[in-house]
Motif scaffolding. Structure first.
Motif, PDB file in Angstrom:
ATOM      1  N   VAL A  16      19.010   2.047 -49.183  1.00 25.17           N
ATOM      2  CA  VAL A  16      17.699   2.059 -49.849  1.00 25.17           C
ATOM      3  C   VAL A  16      17.562   3.226 -50.826  1.00 25.17           C
ATOM      4  CG1 VAL A  16      16.544   0.815 -47.991  1.00 25.17           C
ATOM      5  CG2 VAL A  16      16.628   3.322 -47.920  1.00 25.17           C
ATOM      6  N   ARG A  17      18.669   3.767 -51.290  1.00 30.65           N
ATOM      7  CA  ARG A  17      18.628   4.856 -52.264  1.00 30.65           C
ATOM      8  C   ARG A  17      18.282   4.343 -53.670  1.00 30.65           C
ATOM      9  NH1 ARG A  17      24.339   7.259 -52.072  1.00 30.65           N
ATOM     10  NH2 ARG A  17      24.816   5.034 -51.881  1.00 30.65           N
ATOM     11  N   ARG A  18      18.120   5.275 -54.576  1.00 29.71           N
ATOM     12  CA  ARG A  18      17.876   4.920 -55.973  1.00 29.71           C
ATOM     13  C   ARG A  18      19.120   4.250 -56.563  1.00 29.71           C
ATOM     14  NH1 ARG A  18      16.803  10.342 -56.087  1.00 29.71           N
ATOM     15  NH2 ARG A  18      18.615  10.582 -57.473  1.00 29.71           N
ATOM     16  N   PRO A  19      18.950   3.466 -57.617  1.00 33.46           N
ATOM     17  CA  PRO A  19      20.119   2.816 -58.232  1.00 33.46           C
ATOM     18  C   PRO A  19      21.199   3.790 -58.677  1.00 33.46           C
ATOM     19  CG  PRO A  19      18.106   1.773 -59.006  1.00 33.46           C
ATOM     20  CD  PRO A  19      17.678   2.966 -58.202  1.00 33.46           C
ATOM     21  N   ASP A  20      20.806   4.956 -59.224  1.00 34.79           N
ATOM     22  CA  ASP A  20      21.827   5.899 -59.667  1.00 34.79           C
ATOM     23  C   ASP A  20      22.618   6.462 -58.488  1.00 34.79           C
ATOM     24  OD1 ASP A  20      19.227   7.273 -59.183  1.00 34.79           O
ATOM     25  OD2 ASP A  20      20.394   9.083 -59.598  1.00 34.79           O
ATOM     26  N   TYR A  25      20.303   3.091 -44.306  1.00 40.83           N
ATOM     27  CA  TYR A  25      20.615   4.481 -44.634  1.00 40.83           C
ATOM     28  C   TYR A  25      20.121   4.830 -46.029  1.00 40.83           C
ATOM     29  CZ  TYR A  25      24.538   2.984 -47.621  1.00 40.83           C
ATOM     30  OH  TYR A  25      25.295   2.428 -48.617  1.00 40.83           O
ATOM     31  N   CYS A  26      20.043   6.151 -46.275  1.00 36.38           N
ATOM     32  CA  CYS A  26      19.685   6.679 -47.600  1.00 36.38           C
ATOM     33  C   CYS A  26      20.587   7.883 -47.855  1.00 36.38           C
ATOM     34  CB  CYS A  26      18.200   7.029 -47.652  1.00 36.38           C
ATOM     35  SG  CYS A  26      17.689   8.264 -46.437  1.00 36.38           S
ATOM     36  N   GLY A  27      20.022   8.982 -48.315  1.00 35.65           N
ATOM     37  CA  GLY A  27      20.818  10.170 -48.516  1.00 35.65           C
ATOM     38  C   GLY A  27      20.901  11.043 -47.286  1.00 35.65           C
ATOM     39  N   SER A  28      19.791  11.075 -46.509  1.00 33.61           N
ATOM     40  CA  SER A  28      19.718  11.981 -45.366  1.00 33.61           C
ATOM     41  C   SER A  28      19.164  11.352 -44.095  1.00 33.61           C
ATOM     42  CB  SER A  28      18.833  13.173 -45.728  1.00 33.61           C
ATOM     43  OG  SER A  28      17.491  12.736 -45.921  1.00 33.61           O
ATOM     44  N   TYR A  70      15.793  10.306 -44.204  1.00 33.90           N
ATOM     45  CA  TYR A  70      14.351  10.397 -44.401  1.00 33.90           C
ATOM     46  C   TYR A  70      13.780   9.100 -44.967  1.00 33.90           C
ATOM     47  CZ  TYR A  70       9.932  12.078 -46.456  1.00 33.90           C
ATOM     48  OH  TYR A  70       8.617  12.232 -46.813  1.00 33.90           O
ATOM     49  N   ARG A  71      14.325   8.649 -46.081  1.00 31.53           N
ATOM     50  CA  ARG A  71      13.826   7.427 -46.709  1.00 31.53           C
ATOM     51  C   ARG A  71      14.160   6.197 -45.865  1.00 31.53           C
ATOM     52  NH1 ARG A  71      16.612   8.215 -52.425  1.00 31.53           N
ATOM     53  NH2 ARG A  71      18.016   9.429 -51.084  1.00 31.53           N
ATOM     54  N   SER A  72      15.303   6.232 -45.195  1.00 33.60           N
ATOM     55  CA  SER A  72      15.684   5.062 -44.405  1.00 33.60           C
ATOM     56  C   SER A  72      14.781   4.885 -43.195  1.00 33.60           C
ATOM     57  CB  SER A  72      17.155   5.145 -43.974  1.00 33.60           C
ATOM     58  OG  SER A  72      17.496   6.415 -43.492  1.00 33.60           O
ATOM     59  N   SER A  73      14.162   5.969 -42.708  1.00 37.32           N
ATOM     60  CA  SER A  73      13.172   5.821 -41.639  1.00 37.32           C
ATOM     61  C   SER A  73      11.965   5.038 -42.143  1.00 37.32           C
ATOM     62  CB  SER A  73      12.734   7.187 -41.121  1.00 37.32           C
ATOM     63  OG  SER A  73      11.814   7.059 -40.056  1.00 37.32           O
ATOM     64  N   MET A  74      11.557   5.301 -43.377  1.00 33.65           N
ATOM     65  CA  MET A  74      10.467   4.510 -43.979  1.00 33.65           C
ATOM     66  C   MET A  74      10.884   3.046 -44.083  1.00 33.65           C
ATOM     67  SD  MET A  74       9.387   6.994 -47.146  1.00 33.65           S
ATOM     68  CE  MET A  74       9.998   8.685 -47.107  1.00 33.65           C
ATOM     69  N   ALA A  75      12.117   2.822 -44.506  1.00 32.54           N
ATOM     70  CA  ALA A  75      12.595   1.449 -44.656  1.00 32.54           C
ATOM     71  C   ALA A  75      12.636   0.725 -43.319  1.00 32.54           C
ATOM     72  CB  ALA A  75      13.981   1.445 -45.301  1.00 32.54           C
ATOM     73  N   VAL A  76      13.040   1.417 -42.262  1.00 29.64           N
ATOM     74  CA  VAL A  76      13.044   0.810 -40.923  1.00 29.64           C
ATOM     75  C   VAL A  76      11.637   0.367 -40.547  1.00 29.64           C
ATOM     76  CG1 VAL A  76      13.286   1.348 -38.461  1.00 29.64           C
ATOM     77  CG2 VAL A  76      15.129   1.918 -40.046  1.00 29.64           C
ATOM     78  N   SER A  77      10.647   1.206 -40.839  1.00 32.58           N
ATOM     79  CA  SER A  77       9.272   0.825 -40.502  1.00 32.58           C
ATOM     80  C   SER A  77       8.811  -0.378 -41.313  1.00 32.58           C
ATOM     81  CB  SER A  77       8.320   2.016 -40.698  1.00 32.58           C
ATOM     82  OG  SER A  77       8.188   2.382 -42.055  1.00 32.58           O
ATOM     83  N   ILE A  78       9.273  -0.492 -42.558  1.00 26.80           N
ATOM     84  CA  ILE A  78       8.937  -1.670 -43.370  1.00 26.80           C
ATOM     85  C   ILE A  78       9.597  -2.917 -42.789  1.00 26.80           C
ATOM     86  CG2 ILE A  78       9.275  -2.744 -45.641  1.00 26.80           C
ATOM     87  CD1 ILE A  78       8.998   0.062 -46.856  1.00 26.80           C
ATOM     88  N   LEU A  79      10.864  -2.813 -42.394  1.00 23.80           N
ATOM     89  CA  LEU A  79      11.559  -3.958 -41.796  1.00 23.80           C
ATOM     90  C   LEU A  79      10.863  -4.398 -40.514  1.00 23.80           C
ATOM     91  CD1 LEU A  79      15.313  -2.964 -42.295  1.00 23.80           C
ATOM     92  CD2 LEU A  79      13.988  -4.612 -43.616  1.00 23.80           C
ATOM     93  N   GLU A  80      10.442  -3.462 -39.695  1.00 24.97           N
ATOM     94  CA  GLU A  80       9.734  -3.816 -38.462  1.00 24.97           C
ATOM     95  C   GLU A  80       8.434  -4.554 -38.778  1.00 24.97           C
ATOM     96  OE1 GLU A  80      11.281  -0.292 -35.421  1.00 24.97           O
ATOM     97  OE2 GLU A  80       9.169  -0.362 -36.036  1.00 24.97           O
ATOM     98  N   ARG A  81       7.728  -4.108 -39.830  1.00 27.18           N
ATOM     99  CA  ARG A  81       6.493  -4.796 -40.226  1.00 27.18           C
ATOM    100  C   ARG A  81       6.778  -6.230 -40.677  1.00 27.18           C
ATOM    101  NH1 ARG A  81       1.806  -1.904 -41.620  1.00 27.18           N
ATOM    102  NH2 ARG A  81       1.422  -3.265 -43.404  1.00 27.18           N
ATOM    103  N   ARG A 141      17.782  -0.127 -37.443  1.00 29.61           N
ATOM    104  CA  ARG A 141      18.212   1.187 -36.969  1.00 29.61           C
ATOM    105  C   ARG A 141      18.398   2.148 -38.143  1.00 29.61           C
ATOM    106  NH1 ARG A 141      23.218  -0.864 -33.070  1.00 29.61           N
ATOM    107  NH2 ARG A 141      22.163  -2.761 -32.302  1.00 29.61           N
ATOM    108  N   ASN A 142      17.848   3.324 -37.978  1.00 35.82           N
ATOM    109  CA  ASN A 142      17.993   4.367 -38.990  1.00 35.82           C
ATOM    110  C   ASN A 142      19.293   5.133 -38.746  1.00 35.82           C
ATOM    111  OD1 ASN A 142      17.555   6.255 -40.999  1.00 35.82           O
ATOM    112  ND2 ASN A 142      16.114   7.478 -39.786  1.00 35.82           N
ATOM    113  N   VAL A 143      20.118   5.227 -39.773  1.00 34.57           N
ATOM    114  CA  VAL A 143      21.375   5.973 -39.669  1.00 34.57           C
ATOM    115  C   VAL A 143      21.069   7.447 -39.940  1.00 34.57           C
ATOM    116  CG1 VAL A 143      23.729   6.240 -40.507  1.00 34.57           C
ATOM    117  CG2 VAL A 143      22.680   3.959 -40.428  1.00 34.57           C
ATOM    118  N   LEU A 144      21.030   8.251 -38.890  1.00 30.72           N
ATOM    119  CA  LEU A 144      20.666   9.659 -39.033  1.00 30.72           C
ATOM    120  C   LEU A 144      21.728  10.403 -39.837  1.00 30.72           C
ATOM    121  CD1 LEU A 144      19.333  10.454 -35.449  1.00 30.72           C
ATOM    122  CD2 LEU A 144      18.036   9.854 -37.494  1.00 30.72           C
ATOM    123  N   GLY A 145      21.259  11.220 -40.762  1.00 25.87           N
ATOM    124  CA  GLY A 145      22.179  11.941 -41.645  1.00 25.87           C
ATOM    125  C   GLY A 145      22.649  11.126 -42.828  1.00 25.87           C
ATOM    126  N   SER A 146      22.681   9.811 -42.666  1.00 28.27           N
ATOM    127  CA  SER A 146      22.995   8.856 -43.729  1.00 28.27           C
ATOM    128  C   SER A 146      24.210   9.285 -44.560  1.00 28.27           C
ATOM    129  CB  SER A 146      21.748   8.618 -44.585  1.00 28.27           C
ATOM    130  OG  SER A 146      20.809   7.844 -43.861  1.00 28.27           O
TER     131      SER A 146
END
Length: 470
Positions: A382-386, A422-425, A427-438, A445-450
């Motif tokens: 779920v990171r930015r395109p770049d 996953y994302c960079g760290s 942090y953002r992937s935790s937000m994404a997990v909550s969106i998927l649950e909704r 599952r959030n990949v810690l440290g990503s």
């Protein structure tokens, strides 16, 4: 003479308090919505705010110009924009006098058609000539303003206007001018703003990559070729600032709701439970359907992406000490419908015998083992395109977090199967997990440290061409 910078953390917004103490008058440039900081500073130094200046109609935060004008009887000044309230539109070259200080307006369109910059001169011994440039969103440290945010103006046309502003309007200014921009590092108003909140014009001419363009065509190509995603809330906030934001005044205290009252409020179809706790606390126990945006520096930017003014917000905090800063962050984005905070947090909810759920987490080693075993796990980046283009975890699909709501149906993910996000760290992937649950995903599952942990563990990244993306 006073020149004081007020930094709004999270949004990386910079506003300026300029005053001549002997004359007793002051100007505030690009004020944020909660204006008490300027009123308190004026009182402390015994000056009156007589000028409120907007370098452009802002898109990333709700302006406090109208409220500050009402509270101080100051005049609001701006560029040639379309305002729904009384604004003195400065002409190119027009000067404002502030005791011994002079502010000369320059029309510098590009980031926004109505953009102005201000050349500051005078003030006393050692400041007889022009010595500072308040550049708004035209020029930052190591970056220039984005040209793709103005309605009805293409990114290419905006870039051409910006090139003219930098070469023609700034071209006549001295290298020694201190450059005071409206944003610092972390703001989406520039692609990759540097780490210094102030710089000099000469330094930027030497080191800013956009000044190295040999002609207008190469400047436009370089600036527009890799623009980051445009924040979805910018259009809404810009319209609000143009029409004139409502007055904050003195807001009644937001209530702390009992678990029972909180649960009853959740039945409102427009309610959104915003969980501002850290990602590990959220994963340990949270309310079903809640949206996790942990209270870190980037909290307001992600809140702007994911929340809307019609959402009636119910907030879960790590600590009551976070109440004021969370509320201020939301109000600065025009998110005013805050119904209440959960009293005693998740502990109070659990002790009340109400239902909750846990979130999935996994290490990069667990993810690597799943991929090696050809396990059933799906992988989502779920990171930015770049960031995605620099390499990703093998088999991953990509959807930028800010547009995950819209992109999710196109990804072809199975909500019945586990998905590692996953994302960079983490942090953002935790937000994404909550969106998927909704959206009904059973095992997100959030990949810690990503990616940071993945690379530190010595695992390889794949190139984007190897998989499809949304």
């Amino acid at each position: 003479m006073i020149l004081h910078t007020i930094k709004t953390e999270g949004l990386s917004a910079l506003s300026y308090f300029i005053a001549d103490e002997e004359a007793g008058c002051a100007a505030v440039v690009d004020p944020r919505r909660d204006v008490d900081v300027y009123l308190d500073f004026a009182k402390k130094h015994g000056v009156r705010i007589t000028h409120v200046i907007e370098t452009h109609i802002h898109a990333d935060f709700v302006s406090g110009a109208r409220e500050l004008c009402t509270l101080t009887s100051a005049t609001v000044y701006g560029g040639p924009g379309d305002y729904g309230f009384d604004v003195h539109k400065l002409q190119d070259g027009e000067e404002l006098t502030l005791g011994k200080l002079e502010l000369r307006a320059l029309h510098t369109p590009g980031h926004s058609p109505d953009a102005i910059s201000l050349v500051l001169s005078g003030g006393g011994l050692g400041a007889e000539g022009e010595w500072a440039l308040l550049s708004g969103d035209t020029l930052f440290n190591a970056e220039v303003g984005r040209p793709d945010l103005a309605s009805g103006v293409s990114a290419e046309d905006g870039a051409r206007q910006l090139h003219h502003s930098l070469t023609e309007k700034f071209g006549a200014l001295d290298d020694g001018l201190l450059v005071l921009p409206a944003h610092g590092h972390g703001s989406p108003c520039g692609g990759r703003i540097g780490i210094r909140d102030c710089t000099t014009l000469g330094y930027e001419r030497q080191h800013n990559p956009h000044f190295k363009a040999t002609d207008e065509a190469s400047f436009v190509t370089n600036l527009t070729s890799d623009l980051p995603p445009q924040p979805s809330y910018y259009g809404r906030v810009k319209k609000l600032n143009a029409s004139g934001p409502g007055y904050l005044g003195v807001r009644p205290a937001t209530p702390w709701l009992s678990p029972q009252d909180f649960r009853e409020a959740m039945e409102d179809p427009d309610s959104v439970v915003l969980d501002a706790r850290e990602i590990e606390a959220y994963a340990s126990a949270h309310l079903d359907g809640s949206l996790n945006i942990a209270l870190r520096d980037a909290f307001p930017i992600h809140a702007g992406w994911m929340l809307a003014p019609h959402h009636r917000l119910l907030i879960v905090l790590d600590s009551p000490d976070h109440e004021e800063i969370v509320e201020r962050h939301l109000l600065r984005l025009g998110l005013e419908s805050i119904l209440g905070f959960l009293r005693h947090g998740m502990r109070g909810w659990i002790e009340a015998g109400l239902p909750w759920r846990q979130g999935g987490q996994m290490s990069v080693q667990e993810l690597r083992a799943c991929l090696d075993a050809n396990d059933d796990v799906q992988v989502l980046d779920v990171r930015r395109p770049d960031e995605w283009r620099t390499g990703h975890v093998p088999t991953a699909k990509h959807a930028f977090l800010g547009t995950l709501w819209e992109d999710l149906p196109k990804l072809g993910l199975d909500p019945e199967r586990p998905v590692a996000v996953y994302c960079g760290s983490g942090y953002r992937s935790s937000m994404a997990v909550s969106i998927l649950e909704r959206h009904g995903f059973k095992d997100a599952r959030n990949v810690l440290g990503s990616v940071s942990a993945w690379k530190a563990a010595g695992f390889d990244l794949s190139l984007p061409s190897e998989v499809s993306r949304a």
